[in-house]
Write an enzyme that holds these catalytic residues in place. Sequence first.
Site, PDB file in Angstrom:
ATOM      1  N   CYS A   1       0.837  -1.201   0.000  1.00  0.00           N
ATOM      2  CA  CYS A   1       0.000   0.000   0.000  1.00  0.00           C
ATOM      3  C   CYS A   1       0.875   1.255   0.000  1.00  0.00           C
ATOM      4  O   CYS A   1       1.510   1.565  -1.000  1.00  0.00           O
ATOM      5  CB  CYS A   1      -0.997  -0.028   1.148  1.00  0.00           C
TER       6      CYS A   1
ATOM      7  N   HIS B   1      -3.724  -4.846   0.792  1.00  0.00           N
ATOM      8  CA  HIS B   1      -3.246  -5.182   2.135  1.00  0.00           C
ATOM      9  C   HIS B   1      -3.413  -6.682   2.406  1.00  0.00           C
ATOM     10  O   HIS B   1      -4.415  -7.102   2.976  1.00  0.00           O
ATOM     11  CB  HIS B   1      -4.051  -4.414   3.188  1.00  0.00           C
TER      12      HIS B   1
ATOM     13  N   GLU C   1      -2.038  -8.299   4.649  1.00  0.00           N
ATOM     14  CA  GLU C   1      -1.925  -8.505   6.097  1.00  0.00           C
ATOM     15  C   GLU C   1      -3.231  -8.233   6.835  1.00  0.00           C
ATOM     16  O   GLU C   1      -3.370  -8.585   8.012  1.00  0.00           O
ATOM     17  CB  GLU C   1      -0.805  -7.611   6.661  1.00  0.00           C
TER      18      GLU C   1
END
Length: 258
Positions: free
Chosen positions: A119, A205, A207
């Site tokens: 990002c 993202h 994560e």
Amino acid sequence: MNLKTQQQPFRIAILECDTPLPQTKAKFHGYGGVFEFLLRAGAKALGRPDLVDPETGFEVSKWQVELEPDKYPDPDTIDAILITGSKHDSFADTPWINKLVDYTAMILSETKVRVIGVCFGHQIVGRALKAEVGRNPLGWEAAVNEVDLSPRGKELFGIDKLRIHQMHRDCVLFYPDGVEELGSSPVCKVQGMYSPKRLMTVQGHPEFNKEIMDEIVKTRHATGIFDDEAYNEHVKKVDLPHDGLIVSQAFWRFLLEK
């Protein structure tokens, strides 16, 4: 892709560019903890302990470059850096962001340290490579969205279309020289960059999970960043299936390329 066996633990420096919201911070402490969890899960899912053992095959150091901008890892002591996301503008002319761009450019041009960007981190890599980074005229991408993968993206991720959490209204506006395209979406053309044994980035993202994204979407609604219409659009995508674990495995294959 030929992968190399690590003789010693792989040393990854996570450059933390923001502080998580309270619920996420309580669980993971910082974004370094979020990424360490993702990398461990990806190493386990890779199923190749001969290449990277999920418990002992890598070491993570965490560097809060937003709050401590004078502290960066010595390139001679690491094998890779991972630049996290952030609420800040990657194109901002502020000292700590400018220093991060300069450090990333140095790593890419003067060392063999591999670079992962996520990002904001993806955008920092783009900026370090002299691509234009700015506000996306098409607005926000948030929660789980689909990315149309390029042929190289399909090869690296092993799937035809990538579903990934997003949270951005800034983007890399064109691909810099010397990288391969990984994918695009209707809202953002530059969704990922790749250069063998050098860099791998994603705009999304990997994560994030439902809980992390739910906290962000609700907070941005409460603070007025998302109006009611935007909130209702994004919140319904928070719990959709996503391919974060697939991206983590792809990160490991990139890190272990020989």
